[in-house]
Design an enzyme around this catalytic site. Structure first.
Site, PDB file in Angstrom:
ATOM      1  N   SER A  17       1.745  -9.688  -0.802  1.00 60.48           N
ATOM      2  CA  SER A  17       1.399  -8.264  -0.776  1.00 60.48           C
ATOM      3  C   SER A  17       1.586  -7.605   0.583  1.00 60.48           C
ATOM      4  CB  SER A  17      -0.049  -8.083  -1.227  1.00 60.48           C
ATOM      5  OG  SER A  17      -0.907  -8.857  -0.408  1.00 60.48           O
ATOM      6  N   LYS A  57       0.821  -1.226   0.000  1.00 54.16           N
ATOM      7  CA  LYS A  57       0.000   0.000   0.000  1.00 54.16           C
ATOM      8  C   LYS A  57       0.852   1.272   0.000  1.00 54.16           C
ATOM      9  CE  LYS A  57      -4.188  -1.808   0.325  1.00 54.16           C
ATOM     10  NZ  LYS A  57      -5.156  -1.634  -0.780  1.00 54.16           N
ATOM     11  N   GLU A  69      -9.829   5.855   3.002  1.00 53.96           N
ATOM     12  CA  GLU A  69     -10.682   4.801   3.549  1.00 53.96           C
ATOM     13  C   GLU A  69      -9.808   3.574   3.723  1.00 53.96           C
ATOM     14  OE1 GLU A  69     -10.459   5.243   0.227  1.00 53.96           O
ATOM     15  OE2 GLU A  69      -9.728   3.202  -0.066  1.00 53.96           O
TER      16      GLU A  69
END
Lengths: 276, 405
Positions: free
Chosen positions: B387, B99, B121
């Protein structure tokens, strides 16, 4: 072609007053009471009716209208039932325009062509679809105009003079000026800023301009109606309705009158605006 | 190195209006449209500015810790007994997931646009943590919308965001999960449009977000190209990544889309099963319009959005990025799905035999590795995108395993 919206706004202009546009969500708090409210609105003083098509994810709406959509969906509301509600209303009310307001997905899933044909047939006069900016006009706006329905677009404080012509290009019926940057039912509009914005929009179009978002009282309505061609009230009416519900969200004998008495008071505000 | 897109490339999208085939577009309230155009212009300008790229590369190296390693999972390869399995270690980035790549790009863009207030969010909390982290680093106000249900199951991440100075706003509307957090973030944005930059966490939302987030995540696939050349002297034969919105997957896949020899697999969350509650938008959804774009969505027959379910809060979203939707339509990416149980099993397997605790999101990708890798020859090179790391998921896994972990 001339729609009921065009006719109504022209009549009111001739009378020298603004229109009161009232919002309710189809199916809130239940299908029966919702229809009763709809039928009572013209007599209570609503000049035009915005009927919300319930959606699970109303991104541009505040807590009151979100909750209203949830109540309607819980009660089994669908787009088909919303259209049926309009059809029933039209049986004994021919003049008051009905504008369906909502989000695109339920219409897209219903099928755009079928939706436009069924809406027209049911007696719908115009559409407001919050998440369809002019950049997506091919989706629904252009087919709606072709089908003889008004497509009413929102202009906002962020819509500058450069963008305004694009927003107005395919708009018909009237322009809905959103008086605040924000969601429905939150901040209160500033009447002076509204007056300036209405004048600015009128510099670009001959269409009437109605103003909404944050109008709650007869006083608010009077202030806006002295500057604009229409005043839209939504969340305040939903709040009045909600105030009569029990803990499970069920309505009662007071639900309809709670809404209509506020509409009457707002209508008085609107009617007294230009004479004041 | 990256191959330049050709006229027939899978990498040319979106068109100037943000469409990937029938998907994508810009379906938002008028209030936001001027800002979206401003953002698009700012991003196009930044893309052309070598100084922007230089600064990004600097922070990716010195702050994020890139390049992330590519790791040959020898014991996993032995256990499965087929393809040679490599893990792209996005879990080793600062903040513990991919991210941060995208958030760094968006925060740098926000600074360039003079925005001082950042909203985001988050589902699992990793995007929220990355946003809180970069806002702390650059001294920006940070507000993160998070579903009340997700706050309960991802409490450590909420504490991390609080420690980093962000304000976490619990969202209790709708299903109290990621989609509702996104609705609330959009409401905030509409209200504070002048001062606020909305940092979207995945390859979804109105144009230019899907393309912009993809571009920021392509660092993953670009590195894999170089690293596999170094490790094996050639490109991988297959790629696998999990997909919620799909940003880690898009970052890995995109640089390889024009390499016909590379098989690509995206793994959606099948939750309790595709005939029960799940979050597999492609396997169990159809095209619709939500959160600013057209894409595959989970919905009922009337177009009302249905609640998604996955054991992984990060995959618990009823949609998927529009570019993935298009890659499915044109058949370039194979979309599979893994259930909660399969993901938990894969989670345990990687912990046990490789000493790596994967995020439950990544465990969905790992869950499909055995069935694909086992059928491949031993010289087949497979890259799985790891990830994120799974510390945040220990409670969820423990609960699923009856308290024993």
């Amino acid at each position: 072609m001339t729609t009921r919206i065009d006719t109504r706004l022209a009549d009111l202009k001739a009378q020298g007053r603004a229109a009161l546009v009232t919002f309710l969500t189809a199916g809130d708090p239940d299908p029966k009471l919702s229809l009763e409210i709809l039928r009572a609105l013209p007599k209570a003083g609503a000049d035009m009716i915005e009927l919300g098509m319930p959606f699970t994810d109303p991104m541009a709406d505040g807590p009151a209208i979100q909750a209203s959509s949830q109540r309607a969906l819980k009660g089994g509301a669908t787009l088909a039932k919303t259209l049926d509600m309009v059809r029933t209303f039209r049986k004994d009310e021919a003049a008051t325009p009905i504008i369906l307001m909502g989000y695109y997905n339920p219409i897209y899933i219903y099928g755009v062509d079928k939706f436009l044909a069924d809406a027209k047939d049911a007696g719908v006069d115009g559409l407001i679809v919050v998440d369809l900016p002019p950049e997506e006009d091919e989706e629904l706006c252009l087919p709606a105009l072709k089908a003889g329905l008004n497509f009413i677009r929102l202009a906002t404080p962020t819509t500058d003079d450069k963008r305004l012509p694009a927003v107005l290009a395919n708009t018909s019926g009237f322009v809905y000026y959103v008086s605040i940057t924000g969601i429905t039912g939150t901040a209160k509009p500033d009447a002076n800023a509204v007056a300036k914005a209405v004048a600015r929009i009128k510099g670009h179009t001959k269409l009437p301009v109605a103003v909404g978002f944050g109008v709650r009282t007869a006083e608010d309505a009077r202030a806006i109606a002295s500057k604009a061609d229409g005043v839209v009230v939504g969340s305040a009416l939903i709040d009045a309705l909600k105030g009569t519900l029990d803990a499970e969200g069920r309505g009662n004998g007071k639900t309809v009158s709670a809404v209509t008495s506020l509409v009457s008071s707002l209508a008085e505000g609107v009617r007294s605006a230009r004479s004041a | 190195m990256n191959v330049s897109p050709t006229p027939n490339s899978f990498r040319n999208g979106p068109d100037e209006r943000g469409h990937f085939g029938m998907h994508g577009g810009r379906f938002v309230a008028e209030t936001l449209m001027p800002l979206i155009h401003e953002l698009e212009a700012a991003y196009n300008d930044a893309k052309k500015d070598p100084a922007f790229k230089r600064e990004m590369t600097h922070h990716l190296k010195h702050y994020v810790g890139r390049p992330s390693p590519i790791y040959f999972a020898e014991r996993l390869t032995e256990e499965i007994g087929g393809a040679k399995i490599y893990l792209k270690r996005e879990d080793l980035n600062h903040t513990g997931a991919h991210k941060v790549n995208n958030v760094l790009g968006q925060i740098m863009l926000a600074r360039r646009m003079g925005k001082k207030r950042i909203i985001a969010e988050t589902g699992a909390g990793m995007h929220g943590v990355a946003t809180a982290t970069l806002c702390a680093k650059f001294g920006l106000e940070c507000i993160v919308y998070m579903g009340a249900v997700d706050i309960e199951r991802q409490r450590p991440n909420m504490m991390r965001m609080n420690a980093l100075g962000a304000k976490v706003v619990p969202v209790t509307s709708g299903s109290s999960t990621l989609k509702d957090a996104m609705n609330e973030a959009l409401r905030d944005w509409v209200t504070n449009v002048g001062s606020t930059f909305y940092c979207i966490g995945t390859v979804a939302g109105p144009h230019p977000y899907p393309a912009m987030v993809r571009d920021f995540q392509c660092v993953i696939g670009d590195e894999v190209r170089v690293q596999m050349q170094e490790a094996e002297g050639r490109l991988p034969d297959s790629l696998i990544a999990c997909i919620g919105g799909g940003s880690n997957a898009m970052g890995l896949f995109h640089p390889f889309l024009d390499d016909a020899s590379v098989e690509i697999y995206g793994v959606e969350a099948a939750g309790h099963g595709l005939d029960k509650l799940h979050a597999a938008s492609i396997a169990g959804g159809r095209p619709g319009v939500l959160h600013g774009n057209r894409t595959y969505l989970l919905m009922d027959k009337d177009g009302q959005i249905e609640e998604a379910h996955s054991i992984s809060a990060g995959l618990d979203y009823p949609g998927i990025g529009p570019e993935h939707a298009w890659l499915h339509d044109v058949g370039r990416v194979n979309f599979l799905s893994a259930t909660d149980d399969e993901a938990v099993e894969a989670f345990q397997q990687l912990c046990r035999i490789e000493g790596i605790i994967p995020a439950l999101e990544s465990a969905h990708a790992l869950a499909k590795v055995p069935e694909i890798a086992a059928k491949k020859p031993k010289d087949h090179l497979m890259v799985v995108n790891l990830s994120g790391r799974g510390d945040k998921d220990l409670d969820s896994v423990a609960a699923r395993l009856g308290g024993k972990i």
